[in-house]
Design a protein around this motif. Structure first.
Motif, PDB file in Angstrom:
ATOM      1  N   PRO A 328      64.021  -9.222  25.386  1.00  0.00           N
ATOM      2  CA  PRO A 328      62.859 -10.179  24.494  1.00  0.00           C
ATOM      3  C   PRO A 328      62.003 -10.842  25.847  1.00  0.00           C
ATOM      4  O   PRO A 328      61.643 -11.748  24.817  1.00  0.00           O
ATOM      5  N   THR A 329      61.710 -10.619  26.622  1.00  0.00           N
ATOM      6  CA  THR A 329      61.419 -10.907  28.209  1.00  0.00           C
ATOM      7  C   THR A 329      60.191 -11.193  27.077  1.00  0.00           C
ATOM      8  O   THR A 329      59.292 -12.246  26.967  1.00  0.00           O
ATOM      9  N   TRP A 330      59.364 -10.805  27.299  1.00  0.00           N
ATOM     10  CA  TRP A 330      57.728 -10.486  27.042  1.00  0.00           C
ATOM     11  C   TRP A 330      57.273 -11.261  25.547  1.00  0.00           C
ATOM     12  O   TRP A 330      56.264 -11.935  25.601  1.00  0.00           O
ATOM     13  N   ASP A 331      57.869 -11.267  24.931  1.00  0.00           N
ATOM     14  CA  ASP A 331      58.161 -11.623  24.129  1.00  0.00           C
ATOM     15  C   ASP A 331      57.903 -13.344  24.080  1.00  0.00           C
ATOM     16  O   ASP A 331      58.061 -14.336  23.321  1.00  0.00           O
ATOM     17  N   LEU A 332      59.361 -13.565  24.694  1.00  0.00           N
ATOM     18  CA  LEU A 332      58.991 -15.346  24.952  1.00  0.00           C
ATOM     19  C   LEU A 332      58.479 -15.496  25.380  1.00  0.00           C
ATOM     20  O   LEU A 332      57.889 -16.820  25.879  1.00  0.00           O
ATOM     21  N   VAL A 333      57.608 -14.911  27.015  1.00  0.00           N
ATOM     22  CA  VAL A 333      56.281 -15.137  27.212  1.00  0.00           C
ATOM     23  C   VAL A 333      55.149 -14.961  26.511  1.00  0.00           C
ATOM     24  O   VAL A 333      54.393 -16.246  26.815  1.00  0.00           O
ATOM     25  N   LEU A 334      54.962 -14.007  25.820  1.00  0.00           N
ATOM     26  CA  LEU A 334      53.693 -13.846  24.745  1.00  0.00           C
ATOM     27  C   LEU A 334      54.081 -15.037  23.242  1.00  0.00           C
ATOM     28  O   LEU A 334      52.904 -14.820  22.564  1.00  0.00           O
ATOM     29  N   GLY A 335      54.997 -15.117  23.238  1.00  0.00           N
ATOM     30  CA  GLY A 335      54.844 -16.372  22.728  1.00  0.00           C
ATOM     31  C   GLY A 335      55.619 -15.221  20.507  1.00  0.00           C
ATOM     32  O   GLY A 335      54.817 -15.752  19.879  1.00  0.00           O
ATOM     33  N   THR A 336      56.702 -14.252  21.002  1.00  0.00           N
ATOM     34  CA  THR A 336      55.914 -13.452  19.242  1.00  0.00           C
ATOM     35  C   THR A 336      57.720 -13.065  19.293  1.00  0.00           C
ATOM     36  O   THR A 336      58.385 -12.670  18.742  1.00  0.00           O
ATOM     37  N   GLN A 337      58.854 -14.277  19.588  1.00  0.00           N
ATOM     38  CA  GLN A 337      59.423 -14.429  19.473  1.00  0.00           C
ATOM     39  C   GLN A 337      60.317 -14.674  17.458  1.00  0.00           C
ATOM     40  O   GLN A 337      59.243 -14.645  17.563  1.00  0.00           O
ATOM     41  N   LYS A 338      60.829 -14.029  17.753  1.00  0.00           N
ATOM     42  CA  LYS A 338      61.873 -14.428  16.118  1.00  0.00           C
ATOM     43  C   LYS A 338      62.016 -15.492  15.945  1.00  0.00           C
ATOM     44  O   LYS A 338      61.837 -16.955  16.831  1.00  0.00           O
ATOM     45  N   ARG A 339      61.047 -16.473  14.959  1.00  0.00           N
ATOM     46  CA  ARG A 339      60.980 -17.929  14.539  1.00  0.00           C
ATOM     47  C   ARG A 339      62.528 -18.169  14.366  1.00  0.00           C
ATOM     48  O   ARG A 339      63.206 -17.178  13.145  1.00  0.00           O
ATOM     49  N   GLN A 340      62.893 -19.482  14.657  1.00  0.00           N
ATOM     50  CA  GLN A 340      64.268 -19.673  14.258  1.00  0.00           C
ATOM     51  C   GLN A 340      64.158 -20.883  13.513  1.00  0.00           C
ATOM     52  O   GLN A 340      64.925 -21.341  13.380  1.00  0.00           O
ATOM     53  N   LYS A 341      63.101 -21.217  12.736  1.00  0.00           N
ATOM     54  CA  LYS A 341      63.625 -22.053  11.273  1.00  0.00           C
ATOM     55  C   LYS A 341      64.304 -23.354  12.066  1.00  0.00           C
ATOM     56  O   LYS A 341      65.247 -23.894  11.007  1.00  0.00           O
ATOM     57  N   GLY A 342      63.998 -23.793  12.914  1.00  0.00           N
ATOM     58  CA  GLY A 342      64.643 -25.388  13.803  1.00  0.00           C
ATOM     59  C   GLY A 342      65.820 -25.275  14.152  1.00  0.00           C
ATOM     60  O   GLY A 342      66.613 -26.064  14.792  1.00  0.00           O
TER      61      GLY A 342
END
Length: 377
Positions: A328-342
């Motif tokens: 998930p590294t690049w999702d985290l770096v580029l802000g495309t990780q799964k939305r957490q809903k709080g």
């Protein structure tokens, strides 16, 4: 029962206890309706008979209105898109039908279906469009091993094919250091580091290809057709295990582009070992991807459960998130990780684990049904 007693003996809750309430996406619910079982244990066919326009309308979107789904000749499913004047017959080869959906294609292709449709009328093309998961390591791991060996041999020879000597200037080493860098012993010491770089570089290639190529927005006939052939089919039919991994012929252009980039970065001697690392990363990626869909192996380890949860979310909830699969590294770096809903990150895998498990169960049921059909015929 005995199962509940064993569960209690292990310190857990008895199996008879009701499961906790959890969230299912609209796409997951629609798929699971196809496996409804009545009180007698008979599997019901949900969403396969009369037009089900209303059930699709609940999800909204441009695709939902003006679409009827019904059984055509021989019991095969047919979709009639009344606004477009387009009919999609799931009993016929699909590849050259889907392009006609035009602007509604992207909405259509991200509404998953159960099944393993035919792609081409030609048996030759149809067979070439299918790949078993184990073909990937069988084809690419020997190539990776050869590339590793090749870099070592090139370092020891330190000679270019035309008979000249290598300067490896493409690495960006200072000119005063070139003669030292070009020594065989130093070149060989760099081989494992270039291999590791290749593995890490693959994670960026994986993310970039998935996000910017496989999820490019298309709307005309030929772009829709190509998109469906390369990746859209996997989103439309995520339970088709024969079209999950990339056929070797389809992967060759990506491999060549990766090698060309690494050649510019590392030069003649070390480009091959960097490619060996990238190929190894590719094999790991495709194996993780396959097991996310068709195996319980990814439930054994927490980090794999997180990956599976993110990928199921990508398929059944939000296709604009979670482009990395092996990491998930690049999702985290580029802000495309799964939305957490709080929710906090510690609950990343727990919140959507039921979705992954439900889809895996549906996948198993679908495959068993297909096998029963083949035996009956």
């Amino acid at each position: 029962g005995q199962g509940g007693e064993r569960g209690a003996a292990r310190g857990g809750t008895p199996s008879s206890a009701p499961p906790p309430a959890h969230f299912h996406s609209a796409a997951a619910k629609r798929l699971l309706q196809k496996f409804v079982v009545d009180a007698a244990g008979v599997e019901k066919k949900g969403g396969e008979g009369a037009p089900n326009q209303s059930s699709r309308g609940e999800e909204g979107g441009a695709f939902a209105s003006g679409v009827e789904s019904f059984e055509g000749e021989g019991g095969r499913r047919v979709e009639r898109h009344t606004k477009l004047g387009v009919t999609i017959d799931f009993g016929k080869p699909l590849v050259f039908q889907v392009g006609h959906l035009r602007d509604t294609y992207q909405d259509w292709v991200h509404r998953p279906e159960v099944g393993k449709p035919r792609f081409f009328g030609s048996d030759v093309l149809e067979n070439f469009s299918k790949t078993r998961w184990w073909v990937v390591p069988i084809v690419w791991l020997p190539v990776a091993a050869y590339c590793y060996w090749l870099s070592i041999q090139r370092c020891r020879g330190m000679a270019l094919p035309d008979g000249g000597t290598s300067t490896s200037a493409s690495i960006g080493v200072d000119e005063s250091q070139m003669s030292d860098f070009a020594s065989p012993s130093l070149c060989e010491r760099l081989v494992p580091f270039c291999f590791i770089f290749g593995v890490l570089f693959w994670s960026l290639v994986e993310y970039s290809v998935h996000r910017f190529f496989f999820h490019v927005q298309t709307s005309n006939y030929w772009w829709n057709t190509l998109h469906f052939l390369f990746h859209g089919c996997h989103h439309k039919f995520p339970m088709d295990d024969m079209r999950l991994v990339m056929p070797p012929a389809g992967a060759v252009p990506i491999v060549m582009m990766v090698y060309g980039t690494e050649y510019l970065m590392f030069g003649y001697e070390l480009a091959a070992v960097a490619l060996a690392g990238s190929l190894s990363g590719y094999v790991v990626y495709d194996m993780i991807h396959y097991h996310c869909h068709f195996s319980e192996f990814t439930n054994k380890y927490e980090w794999l459960r997180r990956i599976r949860s993110s990928h199921m979310h990508h398929h059944y909830v939000d296709a604009t998130r979670g482009f990395g699969i092996s990491t998930p590294t690049w999702d985290l770096v580029l802000g495309t990780q799964k939305r957490q809903k709080g929710e906090t990150k510690t609950r990343f895998s727990q919140s959507d684990a039921p979705i992954a498990n439900a889809i895996a169960a549906a996948s198993g049921a679908a495959n068993k049904a297909i096998l029963r059909g083949k035996k009956a015929n």
